[in-house]
Write a protein that holds these residues in place. Structure first.
Motif, PDB file in Angstrom:
ATOM      1  N   ALA A  59      33.392  -8.851 -22.525  1.00 56.88           N
ATOM      2  CA  ALA A  59      33.051 -10.135 -23.144  1.00 56.88           C
ATOM      3  C   ALA A  59      33.703 -11.317 -22.445  1.00 56.88           C
ATOM      4  N   ASP A  60      34.937 -11.148 -21.975  1.00 52.75           N
ATOM      5  CA  ASP A  60      35.616 -12.253 -21.294  1.00 52.75           C
ATOM      6  C   ASP A  60      34.894 -12.648 -20.013  1.00 52.75           C
ATOM      7  N   LYS A  61      34.352 -11.662 -19.302  1.00 52.87           N
ATOM      8  CA  LYS A  61      33.612 -11.966 -18.077  1.00 52.87           C
ATOM      9  C   LYS A  61      32.342 -12.750 -18.368  1.00 52.87           C
ATOM     10  N   ARG A  65      28.073 -17.462 -21.787  1.00 51.67           N
ATOM     11  CA  ARG A  65      26.804 -17.466 -21.064  1.00 51.67           C
ATOM     12  C   ARG A  65      25.791 -16.533 -21.719  1.00 51.67           C
ATOM     13  N   GLN A  66      24.534 -16.822 -21.499  1.00 47.51           N
ATOM     14  CA  GLN A  66      23.453 -15.973 -22.004  1.00 47.51           C
ATOM     15  C   GLN A  66      23.117 -14.927 -20.960  1.00 47.51           C
ATOM     16  N   LEU A  67      22.981 -13.672 -21.404  1.00 48.82           N
ATOM     17  CA  LEU A  67      22.675 -12.558 -20.509  1.00 48.82           C
ATOM     18  C   LEU A  67      21.286 -12.017 -20.856  1.00 48.82           C
ATOM     19  N   THR A  68      20.425 -11.924 -19.853  1.00 49.25           N
ATOM     20  CA  THR A  68      19.031 -11.543 -20.081  1.00 49.25           C
ATOM     21  C   THR A  68      18.612 -10.439 -19.123  1.00 49.25           C
ATOM     22  N   LEU A  69      17.988  -9.417 -19.672  1.00 49.07           N
ATOM     23  CA  LEU A  69      17.364  -8.367 -18.876  1.00 49.07           C
ATOM     24  C   LEU A  69      15.950  -8.816 -18.537  1.00 49.07           C
ATOM     25  N   ALA A  70      15.533  -8.653 -17.290  1.00 52.09           N
ATOM     26  CA  ALA A  70      14.206  -9.083 -16.859  1.00 52.09           C
ATOM     27  C   ALA A  70      13.523  -7.955 -16.092  1.00 52.09           C
ATOM     28  N   THR A  71      12.202  -7.958 -16.123  1.00 51.95           N
ATOM     29  CA  THR A  71      11.484  -6.958 -15.337  1.00 51.95           C
ATOM     30  C   THR A  71      11.733  -7.172 -13.852  1.00 51.95           C
ATOM     31  N   VAL A  72      11.505  -8.382 -13.384  1.00 48.12           N
ATOM     32  CA  VAL A  72      11.660  -8.686 -11.960  1.00 48.12           C
ATOM     33  C   VAL A  72      12.151 -10.116 -11.810  1.00 48.12           C
TER      34      VAL A  72
END
Length: 295
Positions: A59-61, A65-72
């Motif tokens: 979490a500290d790293k 910020r928002q973290l999003t998984l994307a196809t490409v």
């Protein structure tokens, strides 16, 4: 100095190459929530995203910020750390080792360490280390399907730049219409230039899934609707993905009822503990001949 000693010194002076140990994991997304949707994002969906959260030790790293998984991602990047601080990690990365989950986790961690707005350096084969199962913390994977790749762009992106505009136009042209179906887990309707399809990622053990499909085929219950065609199935990441061809004008809403009915038939066939009959074994052999391995 003797010839032997010279050879010994020359050999000693050469740095040893670090060997990256590669271990094949046949079912890399097992034990992740909504395993079928992870596989769909990896193999089936053209433009889709899903929000991710990380375990407390990471979490500290991530910070705020928002973290999003994307196809490409643009240029098939494995990860992206935008100038606005938003972090993306791609499912469809260009290089892969024997453990796709480890590859994606390595991309994610590299993106967290990268400076916002700078390229993310990710090794092609990261070797041993944490997998996505070790890094993220989710109750479910909430997949959103997009009509464009506009989610690549940050607020500071100059969309009037001709190069940016041309790049986005090319990327968006590669997207084919896709919709998620509510009738079954990890079921998707899509319309490619050649066909209209329904594809369902079956999360069960592939041997059990194959036996269930064979029972349905032998009983002539494998079609979704009378004028549909069972096109075959993909075999990837330890699961099966059956594919049906539909009439060209079939829209996603038309598929909900037939897929619901198929899901009931499939569940009943999956629950059967009876040995396959001779007709079902022949049907199974026919299905195996129509498999396409994606891995």
């Amino acid at each position: 100095m003797s010839k032997r000693r010279k050879q010994h010194r020359a050999t000693a002076a050469k740095p040893e190459k670090t060997k990256v140990r590669d271990v094949y994991v046949p079912r890399p997304f097992a034990d992740l929530p909504n395993e079928g949707d992870w596989i769909a994002m990896r193999e089936l969906l053209p433009a889709a995203t899903a929000p991710l959260t990380v375990k407390p030790e990471y979490a500290d790293k991530l910070g705020d910020r928002q973290l999003t998984l994307a196809t490409v991602l643009p240029l098939a990047w494995p990860a992206m750390s935008r100038a606005d601080g938003q972090v993306f990690v791609a499912m469809q990365r260009q290089f892969q080792s024997g453990d796709v989950s480890r590859d994606i986790a390595a991309s994610l961690l590299a993106a967290l360490d990268a400076e916002p707005g700078h390229p993310v350096a990710v090794p092609a084969r990261p070797g041993e280390g944490p997998r996505m199962q070790d890094v993220i913390e989710l109750k479910s994977l909430e997949v959103s399907i997009h009509d464009t790749f506009d989610f690549w762009l940050g607020e500071d992106t100059d969309t009037d730049d001709p190069q940016v505009s041309a790049s986005m136009e090319r990327a968006n042209a590669s997207i084919y219409p896709t919709s998620r179906l509510d009738a079954a887990k990890s079921a998707y309707w899509c319309q490619t230039p050649d066909n209209t399809h329904v594809r369902i990622v079956l999360e069960e053990d592939e041997d059990a899934a194959l036996a269930a499909l064979a029972r349905l085929r032998a009983a002539e219950e494998l079609k979704l609707v009378p004028d549909s065609k069972f096109a075959g199935m993909f075999r990837t990441h330890g699961v099966l993905i059956p594919v049906w061809d539909l009439a060209a004008d079939t829209v996603a809403d038309d598929c909900e009822k037939p897929v619901t009915e198929f899901a009931v038939r499939y569940a009943e066939a999956l629950a059967s503990t009876e040995p396959l009959t001779s007709a079902e074994r022949r049907a199974k052999d026919g299905l195996v001949g129509r498999q396409l391995n994606l891995r």
